[in-house]
Design a protein around this motif. Sequence first.
Motif, PDB file in Angstrom:
ATOM      1  N   GLU A 262       1.000  -1.296   0.162  1.00 34.35           N
ATOM      2  CA  GLU A 262      -0.038  -0.106  -0.016  1.00 34.35           C
ATOM      3  C   GLU A 262       0.908   1.178   0.142  1.00 34.35           C
ATOM      4  O   GLU A 262       0.735   2.384  -0.761  1.00 34.35           O
ATOM      5  N   VAL A 263       1.895   1.309   0.772  1.00 31.25           N
ATOM      6  CA  VAL A 263       2.690   2.690   0.937  1.00 31.25           C
ATOM      7  C   VAL A 263       3.466   2.734  -0.350  1.00 31.25           C
ATOM      8  O   VAL A 263       3.765   3.985  -0.657  1.00 31.25           O
ATOM      9  N   SER A 264       3.579   1.635  -0.920  1.00 33.68           N
ATOM     10  CA  SER A 264       4.592   1.858  -2.330  1.00 33.68           C
ATOM     11  C   SER A 264       3.569   2.012  -3.522  1.00 33.68           C
ATOM     12  O   SER A 264       4.044   2.450  -4.625  1.00 33.68           O
ATOM     13  N   GLY A 265       2.425   1.982  -3.221  1.00 32.14           N
ATOM     14  CA  GLY A 265       1.669   2.659  -4.412  1.00 32.14           C
ATOM     15  C   GLY A 265       0.559   1.516  -5.221  1.00 32.14           C
ATOM     16  O   GLY A 265       0.216   1.703  -6.394  1.00 32.14           O
TER      17      GLY A 265
ATOM     18  N   ASN B 190      -7.115   0.610   1.699  1.00 28.29           N
ATOM     19  CA  ASN B 190      -5.669   0.168   2.172  1.00 28.29           C
ATOM     20  C   ASN B 190      -5.536  -0.313   3.749  1.00 28.29           C
ATOM     21  O   ASN B 190      -4.340  -0.439   3.940  1.00 28.29           O
TER      22      ASN B 190
ATOM     23  N   GLY C 297      -0.238   4.983   1.962  1.00 28.36           N
ATOM     24  CA  GLY C 297      -0.527   5.008   0.709  1.00 28.36           C
ATOM     25  C   GLY C 297      -2.020   5.582   0.424  1.00 28.36           C
ATOM     26  O   GLY C 297      -2.697   6.007   1.448  1.00 28.36           O
TER      27      GLY C 297
ATOM     28  N   ASP D  37      -0.420   6.699  -7.824  1.00 27.87           N
ATOM     29  CA  ASP D  37      -1.384   6.203  -6.719  1.00 27.87           C
ATOM     30  C   ASP D  37      -2.775   7.156  -6.262  1.00 27.87           C
ATOM     31  O   ASP D  37      -2.643   8.160  -6.219  1.00 27.87           O
TER      32      ASP D  37
ATOM     33  N   ARG E 279       3.921   2.471 -11.687  1.00 33.32           N
ATOM     34  CA  ARG E 279       3.696   3.003 -10.258  1.00 33.32           C
ATOM     35  C   ARG E 279       4.940   3.127  -9.426  1.00 33.32           C
ATOM     36  O   ARG E 279       5.326   4.230  -8.740  1.00 33.32           O
TER      37      ARG E 279
ATOM     38  N   ASN F 284       6.277   7.051  -9.796  1.00 34.95           N
ATOM     39  CA  ASN F 284       4.704   7.221  -9.456  1.00 34.95           C
ATOM     40  C   ASN F 284       4.064   7.793 -10.793  1.00 34.95           C
ATOM     41  O   ASN F 284       3.098   8.688 -10.787  1.00 34.95           O
TER      42      ASN F 284
END
Length: 568
Positions: free
Chosen positions: A141-144, A150, A155, A181, A360, A364
């Motif tokens: 999630e935090v990486s997109g 989530n 993210g 994201d 992503r 991003n």
Amino acid sequence: SFNYRVWAQTAGDRLPDDGPQGTSPSPHPTGLPDFFAPSFVAPSLVSHQNGPISTNDPWLPPGATQTSGNNVDAFADLASPDGFTAGDLRASITSPNTFDRTYDVNQAPGVSSDQRMASVTQLFYDNNFFHDWFYDSGFDEVSGNGQNNNYGRGGLGGDAMRSEAQDFGGTSNANMSTPPDGSPGRMQMYVFNLAGVSSLTVTAPGGIAGTYATGVASGFGAQTFNVSNDLVLGVDASAPVNDGCSALTNAGAVAGRIVLLDRGVCGFSTKALAAQNAGAIGVIIADNVSSASPPGLGGTAAGITIPVLSVTLATGNTLKTALAGGTVTVTLNRQSSLQRDGTLDNQIVAHEWGHFISNRLVGNAAGLSSQMAGGLGEGWADFHALLMTVRPEDIGAGANANWSGTYAAGAYALFPSVGTSNAYYYGIRRCPYSTDMTRNGLTFKHIQNGIALPVGPPTRFGADGSNNAQVHNTGEVWCSMLWECYAALLRDNVRLTFTQAQQRIRDYLVLAYKLTPNAPTLLEARDALLMAALASDDYDFQAFWTAFAKRGAGAGAVAPDRFDPDNA
């Protein structure tokens, strides 16, 4: 758990198969372009709550009735506008917690709602699997990654992937749109329109009897046929005299027979019309340059009613030699056109999902912004297809000693079709993926326009290298380097099991994405993968350096300018 009728393994991680052909064509059983054609296999009923993910987040909530979950919303996008609107359909359950429809590969993709829902079910399964398969490697999630919810892990949510089967917006292709994201990605899978199977069969003399690959004319001439007669070499009045670019002077010999002409300076339809005017009942056009596959016969023309096929230069020379010695009897055959649903080609789905993760994690969704970076994106996407395709049992295949066999990508969607009788050897690329340089000789220099491809390994197209910087062609070079790295891990079976090697390359790949700068050169992407390996294991780092050096990207390599459209 929910049950899904799909082409996938029924044990272990339940990895998707290559497609309706199962897994037997990968690697190619002989490693040669010998027109291998596998049989299709039945899909299996596979049970999953989730794929290989440590969080065990379910794909669907309890009591769900359609293919719309937290990671993926899969549907057949059959009508404008884009997205799920009136006239579109998701797959629905056939019984509680079960999506059990069997896709019939012998019927058209849109023959029924059940057929379409079977296709949607496969697409839902694949994209959920890839989401889970890469989660613990760092695409979380935090990486997109793409999720509606989530779960408070960082993210931006609200971006489950829109996976659109049998999309109305195109044919014979696929694409992936990846916004930043928090906005949903969109995968569009299309139906492939294929010309029907065509062939040239020589029945006499016995020394060359057999069936030969052919290309077809889609814009002129008969579109289905089965014609047999003796073969005659066409002759015209202007040099070169066998290309049919002017009226044939041996009409008496041609009348009522099938005529052989050379490819030349005039259009294919001009040749066909010259043969028809001389009374021929069919035409064979032989290529004038060496190629592994016969050329497609482009162009359109009215008034041509006879069958027209093409053959390779080698086949044309074989026919001419036989004609010099006596009578040659041939049959020209072409069946009706057909459709393949690209949604069921799991390698293409894996490729498109590979675009999602690379876009992503590199900037991003803003990082792959140059011609060379676009080529890297295509190479990464092909490598995701390879990651799904390569299995531990592959090392036992007859032509894959020491992981030197050949792998194709996207074969199901192309077979059978024009120029791709060898679809399961070449797939959608110029040459197969192989660590054997006699089958795939691509090196770093072959991302530059104007550098001819290596002499020796047969290529499906593009031998002159004039379009090497095109993103898919550059991608072949990059994916070949990545495959060399992965194969190096697979060969190191004293240190690593297959499962360990597979996990390592996924971990390195995700970390390398995060280390890759925006608008990267190929060597910057290389360095990112080298850094990812070095942070974990010096043996792997050294193995990767050797792999890159084999393909021309060793310590002394110099990259083109990152914004050079020719990769010069």
